[in-house]
Design an enzyme around this catalytic site. Structure first.
Site, PDB file in Angstrom:
ATOM      1  N   LEU A  31      40.569 -36.713 -61.809  1.00 36.39           N
ATOM      2  CA  LEU A  31      40.217 -35.258 -62.317  1.00 36.39           C
ATOM      3  C   LEU A  31      39.383 -34.392 -61.325  1.00 36.39           C
ATOM      4  CD1 LEU A  31      39.273 -36.349 -66.057  1.00 36.39           C
ATOM      5  CD2 LEU A  31      41.809 -35.518 -65.156  1.00 36.39           C
ATOM      6  N   HIS A  35      42.089 -29.699 -63.703  1.00 37.59           N
ATOM      7  CA  HIS A  35      42.175 -30.242 -64.841  1.00 37.59           C
ATOM      8  C   HIS A  35      40.958 -29.803 -65.872  1.00 37.59           C
ATOM      9  CE1 HIS A  35      43.578 -33.477 -62.105  1.00 37.59           C
ATOM     10  NE2 HIS A  35      44.506 -33.485 -62.762  1.00 37.59           N
ATOM     11  N   GLN A 151      57.110 -27.159 -62.730  1.00 33.06           N
ATOM     12  CA  GLN A 151      56.754 -28.230 -63.975  1.00 33.06           C
ATOM     13  C   GLN A 151      56.838 -27.310 -65.265  1.00 33.06           C
ATOM     14  OE1 GLN A 151      54.562 -31.745 -63.912  1.00 33.06           O
ATOM     15  NE2 GLN A 151      52.744 -30.447 -64.562  1.00 33.06           N
ATOM     16  N   VAL A 174      43.534 -23.350 -59.768  1.00 31.25           N
ATOM     17  CA  VAL A 174      42.034 -23.331 -59.275  1.00 31.25           C
ATOM     18  C   VAL A 174      42.113 -23.897 -57.963  1.00 31.25           C
ATOM     19  CG1 VAL A 174      39.906 -24.460 -59.720  1.00 31.25           C
ATOM     20  CG2 VAL A 174      41.209 -24.013 -61.779  1.00 31.25           C
ATOM     21  N   SER A 184      44.776 -33.690 -56.442  1.00 32.41           N
ATOM     22  CA  SER A 184      44.448 -34.972 -56.210  1.00 32.41           C
ATOM     23  C   SER A 184      44.765 -35.568 -54.818  1.00 32.41           C
ATOM     24  CB  SER A 184      44.905 -35.697 -57.626  1.00 32.41           C
ATOM     25  OG  SER A 184      44.763 -35.195 -58.760  1.00 32.41           O
ATOM     26  N   ARG A 185      45.762 -34.986 -54.291  1.00 35.59           N
ATOM     27  CA  ARG A 185      46.120 -35.573 -52.786  1.00 35.59           C
ATOM     28  C   ARG A 185      45.364 -35.080 -51.772  1.00 35.59           C
ATOM     29  NH1 ARG A 185      51.511 -35.414 -55.701  1.00 35.59           N
ATOM     30  NH2 ARG A 185      52.214 -37.576 -55.481  1.00 35.59           N
TER      31      ARG A 185
HETATM   32  P1  AMP Z   1      48.186 -34.048 -62.387  1.00 35.92           P
HETATM   33  O1  AMP Z   1      46.800 -34.706 -63.012  1.00 35.92           O
HETATM   34  O2  AMP Z   1      48.354 -33.784 -61.163  1.00 35.92           O
HETATM   35  O3  AMP Z   1      49.555 -34.431 -63.223  1.00 35.92           O
HETATM   36  O4  AMP Z   1      47.694 -32.690 -63.368  1.00 35.92           O
HETATM   37  C1  AMP Z   1      47.510 -32.278 -64.490  1.00 35.92           C
HETATM   38  C2  AMP Z   1      47.624 -31.097 -64.783  1.00 35.92           C
HETATM   39  O5  AMP Z   1      46.748 -30.278 -64.135  1.00 35.92           O
HETATM   40  C3  AMP Z   1      49.133 -30.353 -64.571  1.00 35.92           C
HETATM   41  O6  AMP Z   1      49.546 -29.537 -65.642  1.00 35.92           O
HETATM   42  C4  AMP Z   1      48.580 -29.611 -63.266  1.00 35.92           C
HETATM   43  O7  AMP Z   1      49.374 -28.448 -63.123  1.00 35.92           O
HETATM   44  C5  AMP Z   1      47.212 -29.161 -63.576  1.00 35.92           C
HETATM   45  N1  AMP Z   1      46.685 -28.870 -62.216  1.00 35.92           N
HETATM   46  C6  AMP Z   1      46.583 -29.468 -61.054  1.00 35.92           C
HETATM   47  N2  AMP Z   1      46.221 -28.857 -60.105  1.00 35.92           N
HETATM   48  C7  AMP Z   1      45.426 -27.821 -60.405  1.00 35.92           C
HETATM   49  C8  AMP Z   1      44.877 -26.608 -60.045  1.00 35.92           C
HETATM   50  N3  AMP Z   1      44.606 -26.576 -58.839  1.00 35.92           N
HETATM   51  N4  AMP Z   1      44.479 -25.730 -60.810  1.00 35.92           N
HETATM   52  C9  AMP Z   1      45.088 -25.881 -62.044  1.00 35.92           C
HETATM   53  N5  AMP Z   1      45.636 -26.692 -62.728  1.00 35.92           N
HETATM   54  C10 AMP Z   1      46.039 -27.814 -61.886  1.00 35.92           C
END
Ligand code: AMP
Length: 260
Positions: A31, A35, A151, A174, A184-185
């Site tokens: 997270l 998130h 997505q 963000v 996360s990467r």
């Molecule tokens: P993930 O854990 O990568 O599957 O992401 C979970 C949720 O967080 C997804 O809806 C992503 O689009 C959102 N998310 C990931 N990175 C960001 C970011 N930088 N800003 C806003 N939402 C994000």
């Protein structure tokens, strides 16, 4: 905040909360502030906030990418509790994909362009796991980030096509102070790679595919393209070392909508 591992247990925990609105924030953990923005929106709009924490094997291509995905459940649970999540659903792979599993959701066109072209099967995995999470939690609202604009487009299409009775809320990307979208990467990038990765937000900020392509010259680019979502976005995917990064910017400014 309690954590549930089985479908049966999370359903039982949600039963007494169904008189109010239930918001679901699906995540794969690791997270970060992206998130947290989704959790904050859900917290502001729903009486119960559920976060799912599941690294979904079905949406990964090669095993090395799945194996390398960062996992720190204890840390994620502490962050989620602090952010005001009411309950976490963190199932095992066997709980979500039991022996004999064979039902898949394929959002045929939107799921096969752009990311879908470079990651065949990715959106099939995403749509299937999200539909299953929606069926388990039965949320009134689900929260996703525009960082993954395709997505959002795929899931909106699925919700419409299958007449799912829920509202999808998407929230702005963000970014770190230097412009890089949180992901996360990002933790896998060396300092030098991170410097190179900054070309991605800089290129997209031009909101011009030609200029963006020029600014990404010399990097390994999968695509830089205007994507036909609502709103349209300028989207790109690049490789920096062994890390693949995606980002996009909306091409039309849309006022954030109040939850209905
Ligand atoms: P993930 O854990 O990568 O599957 O992401 C979970 C949720 O967080 C997804 O809806 C992503 O689009 C959102 N998310 C990931 N990175 C960001 C970011 N930088 N800003 C806003 N939402 C994000």
């Amino acid at each position: 905040m309690n954590t549930y591992r089985t479908i049966e247990d999370v359903r039982a925990a949600l039963e007494p909360r169904r008189h109010g609105t239930i918001g679901l924030v699906p995540t794969m953990g690791a997270l970060h502030a992206g998130h947290l923005s989704l959790i904050a929106a859900a917290r502001a709009e729903c009486s119960t906030v559920v976060m799912s924490l599941f690294v979904n094997p079905a949406q990964f291509g090669a095993a090395p990418d799945l194996d390398a995905y960062p996992r720190d459940e204890a840390e994620d649970l502490a962050v989620a509790a602090e952010a005001g999540v009411d309950l976490v659903f963190a199932p095992t792979v066997e709980e979500m994909y039991p022996l004999g599993f064979q039902t898949w959701v394929d959002v045929a066109e939107l799921g096969s362009i752009l990311e879908g072209e470079y990651r065949p099967g990715h959106f099939r995995g995403v749509a299937t796991v999200c539909l299953k999470l929606f069926a388990i939690v039965r949320p009134d609202r689900v929260y996703f980030g525009q960082k993954d604009a395709q997505q959002v487009a795929v899931l909106r299409r699925m919700i419409t096509d299958l007449a799912l009775d829920l509202e999808l809320r998407d929230l702005p990307t963000v970014r770190d102070a230097d412009g890089l979208a949180l992901s996360s990467r990002n933790g896998r990038l060396s300092a030098a790679e991170r410097e190179r990765a900054l070309a991605l937000p800089r290129a997209l900020a031009t909101r011009d595919p030609e200029r963006a392509r020029e600014l990404l010259d010399g990097l390994e680019v999968d695509y830089v393209q205007v994507a036909p979502f609502d709103p349209p976005v300028l989207a790109a995917a690049i490789h920096v070392g062994s890390t693949r990064l995606i980002d996009n910017v909306p091409l039309i400014h849309i006022e954030p909508q109040e939850a209905s």
